[in-house]
Write a protein that holds these residues in place. Structure first.
Motif, PDB file in Angstrom:
ATOM      1  N   ARG A  50       0.866  -1.174   0.000  1.00 50.76           N
ATOM      2  CA  ARG A  50       0.000   0.000   0.000  1.00 50.76           C
ATOM      3  C   ARG A  50       0.906   1.227   0.000  1.00 50.76           C
ATOM      4  N   LEU A  99       6.010   0.110   7.193  1.00 49.01           N
ATOM      5  CA  LEU A  99       5.243  -0.622   8.204  1.00 49.01           C
ATOM      6  C   LEU A  99       4.953  -2.038   7.719  1.00 49.01           C
ATOM      7  N   ALA A 124      -2.221  -2.264  12.615  1.00 50.97           N
ATOM      8  CA  ALA A 124      -3.345  -1.551  11.979  1.00 50.97           C
ATOM      9  C   ALA A 124      -4.384  -2.518  11.411  1.00 50.97           C
TER      10      ALA A 124
ATOM     11  N   GLY B   8      -7.901  -0.524   4.015  1.00 55.01           N
ATOM     12  CA  GLY B   8      -7.100   0.471   3.302  1.00 55.01           C
ATOM     13  C   GLY B   8      -7.010   1.787   4.068  1.00 55.01           C
ATOM     14  N   ASP B   9      -8.146   2.252   4.560  1.00 52.41           N
ATOM     15  CA  ASP B   9      -8.149   3.527   5.291  1.00 52.41           C
ATOM     16  C   ASP B   9      -7.306   3.447   6.557  1.00 52.41           C
ATOM     17  N   ALA B  10      -7.459   2.349   7.272  1.00 52.50           N
ATOM     18  CA  ALA B  10      -6.712   2.190   8.522  1.00 52.50           C
ATOM     19  C   ALA B  10      -5.207   2.159   8.246  1.00 52.50           C
ATOM     20  N   ILE B  11      -4.835   1.518   7.148  1.00 49.31           N
ATOM     21  CA  ILE B  11      -3.413   1.446   6.801  1.00 49.31           C
ATOM     22  C   ILE B  11      -2.903   2.825   6.403  1.00 49.31           C
ATOM     23  N   ASP B  12      -3.675   3.498   5.561  1.00 48.65           N
ATOM     24  CA  ASP B  12      -3.255   4.841   5.139  1.00 48.65           C
ATOM     25  C   ASP B  12      -3.042   5.750   6.349  1.00 48.65           C
ATOM     26  N   ALA B  14      -2.327   4.898   9.420  1.00 51.48           N
ATOM     27  CA  ALA B  14      -1.141   4.501  10.173  1.00 51.48           C
ATOM     28  C   ALA B  14       0.129   4.927   9.439  1.00 51.48           C
ATOM     29  N   GLY B  22       5.393   3.467   3.367  1.00 50.25           N
ATOM     30  CA  GLY B  22       4.261   2.646   2.943  1.00 50.25           C
ATOM     31  C   GLY B  22       4.091   1.473   3.875  1.00 50.25           C
TER      32      GLY B  22
END
Lengths: 386, 386
Positions: A50, A99, A124, B8-12, B14, B22
């Motif tokens: 990502r 990460l 996360a 995806g949102d949670a990863i972004d 973090a 990334g």
């Protein structure tokens, strides 16, 4: 159902040959992270990267790359860490901190470090997975409906079963003819009813409901076996039917009920009262802001309060989060706070070496307004009252 | 059957919050190593340590420790690497080199290193798993028998299906009344026959055979969908029924057949001849000492020889080892030598954007005296000839 251990000799030979102290494998349970992150099940290694809010996937050339709405899906036969480093170099920077879950394969971590990246671990994804959205709750509820049908099938069969003296089996069903302790067995549909026969009937029902994994189904009878060895079912002993079906989108249900045909003892009734009382605790304690570990302790304490030993008789496995995995966050033994959206498997169970096991397992959702049980399966010991 | 991507949102968030480049996850396919090494399925993390020819297992306190014939099975709630280091310190030495799979979780590797051990990677377990013993071959053969029954159920249904004009569906079955291209559909048992309905029928048959995982079953029809979206089945188009059942001891089967009801074209016949010819190659080339990658190349080349494009039409996924996992060693695209005891999934398939897909998948055992197919499923396109 049990295979035999394998690989010991090969490991011993490798340990000897390379003059090492020993061998360590940390075996991961089946990892549904790829399904969570992509919405699709993969039966191969998957590299997920990502960057800048976009997802890049890499798969080995031995599979056909799936069509998915992400920035890129490409074949890359390099080792996963190298493939990931190539994505980062192309789409992000040639160095910096990246990460990763703490459990990223070690070789992938080393390859990323060799390519110039520092690794920092993140929870996360686990944290996100612990809070279900509406579609996830619906998927678990659908699995739970199938679970209820499956256990209901067992109740129907046990309700129709007859008791047969063990030394009169050739004669077919003989009504309530009960021999000495340990000699009478249950019969159904003109044949002895084994735990395996009952398990297959439950699984056929689950399959007809669209369940794609029925391997968690167990039928435990009395004190014999741990749920894996087929045994003949007997009157008077508690029979625990436990299912953990996985629906077509990957989400799991969990349901266990205990039945007794032709009861003759008091232990299972007392154990059942204790388990049912503990089960009701979960409907009071599971509010947002409550402590997950405290809920687990209360479940065990409430069961023990009916005169069962916390050390030997009350199960330690009181449950925790359920979703794409049978066990995920939050566990019911830590100091995590429950939040709205948690979906919990909640179990109360008592085991005794002479009497067997009584268990009740359900799934509940932690909502803004409090907990809500998924499903409406009866809880009683009498299968004819299902 | 497809869920939606999550996290995806949670990863972004973090990635942003921690000012990193990334996020990388290397997702492992469900790992049956614990089952292989212990003979028992675990749905939790398992620490497996082998020292002095003895096995020590550690599990978290949230599960009841299983009773297994090994040197020790204990609860240890420390992180897996620390639990493993404690076993080594107790049963081996306080320092030295330890073997581990290259994919051992990174945090476990770091904890072992922090405890004073050097790690060296080994493929001992994968290599051992690639060579099946008699019981493993029997388990795969049993799964393959169930697979044959499952695909046979699809053949029986397709054989009994009728063709119905799409604009006359209310009138029920109307025999061979075929409308324009793309308008006629198949009907069975007085209702439209969708890919999903056929898939569930196949899975109910698999479940009745004792299969505990049916999630790999796909029904692909013509050019529509990749096997995941339910579609109505039509006459004249190739219908690929593919199953990958897992039996009760964890071993997988693999079988795919292609059927056409009321054929009207030549493409699928030519594609089928090519796939069948390629399939026969595997029965000649798969001897001990042969090159696994060469077998894979030959399968593809033989298919292409019938006029299909190697780049676009002939599948790259020609197979490889099968066992507790659907994909294990040896792959059919490397330079490994086949040895007696390898069990291989062998696939030939052709895909065309206008015509659809034709596929044949089987499982064979590499024996001392040459290859042997597991199962006796017919290969033809006509379901009534099954």
């Amino acid at each position: 159902m049990r295979g035999r251990p394998r690989g010991g000799d090969a490991i011993d030979a490798a340990v000897d040959e390379r003059d090492t102290v020993g061998f360590v494998a940390v075996c991961r349970a089946p990892d549904p992270t790829s399904r969570y992150l992509t919405g699709r099940a993969f039966d191969c290694d998957l590299v997920f990267v990502r960057v800048d809010g976009e997802t890049h996937l890499r798969v080995p050339s031995t599979v056909e790359p799936p069509s998915l709405p992400v920035a890129s899906v490409r074949v890359d036969d390099r080792l996963p860490g190298r493939a990931a480093a190539a994505v980062l170099a192309e789409h992000a920077a040639s160095e910096g901190t990246v990460l990763a879950p703490r459990t990223i394969p070690h070789d992938a971590a080393l390859h990323l470090e060799a390519a110039g990246y520092d690794l920092a671990s993140t929870a996360a994804v686990e944290d996100a997975r612990a809070v279900k959205d509406d579609a996830e709750r619906d998927a678990i509820e659908a699995a739970q409906r199938a679970a209820t049908r499956g256990v209901g099938r067992a109740a129907a069969i046990l309700s129709a079963a007859t008791v047969e003296a063990a030394d009169d089996r050739d004669g077919g069903s003989v009504g309530n003819d009960r021999g000495d302790d340990g000699e009478a067995v249950l019969s159904w549909d003109d044949a002895p009813l084994s735990s395996e026969r009952l398990r297959r009937q439950v699984n056929a029902t689950l399959a007809a409901e669209g369940v794609d994994y029925t391997g968690a189904t167990t039928v435990r009878a009395g004190t014999r076996g741990g749920g894996n060895e087929p045994v003949e079912l007997r009157p008077g002993e508690p029979i625990v039917v436990s299912v953990g079906p996985r629906g077509p989108t990957g989400y799991r249900g969990a349901l266990a009920r205990t039945f007794v045909v032709d009861p003759d003892g008091g232990w299972e009734r007392r154990a059942h009262v204790a388990c049912d009382a503990a089960r009701k605790v979960s409907l009071v304690e599971a509010d947002p802001g409550d402590d997950a570990g405290f809920l687990g302790s209360e479940l065990r304490a409430e069961t023990a309060a009916f005169g069962f030993s916390m050390a030997d008789e009350v199960t330690r496995d009181v449950g925790g989060g359920i979703g794409l995995a049978a066990r995920e966050d939050p566990p019911l033994d830590g100091d995590r706070e429950l939040v709205a959206g948690n979906v919990l498997r909640v179990r109360s169970a008592v085991t005794h070496p002479d009497h067997g096991r009584v268990e009740l397992t359900d799934v509940l959702v932690v909502g803004e307004d409090g907990p809500r049980l998924l499903g409406d399966a009866p809880t009683g010991l009498d299968p004819s009252r299902w």
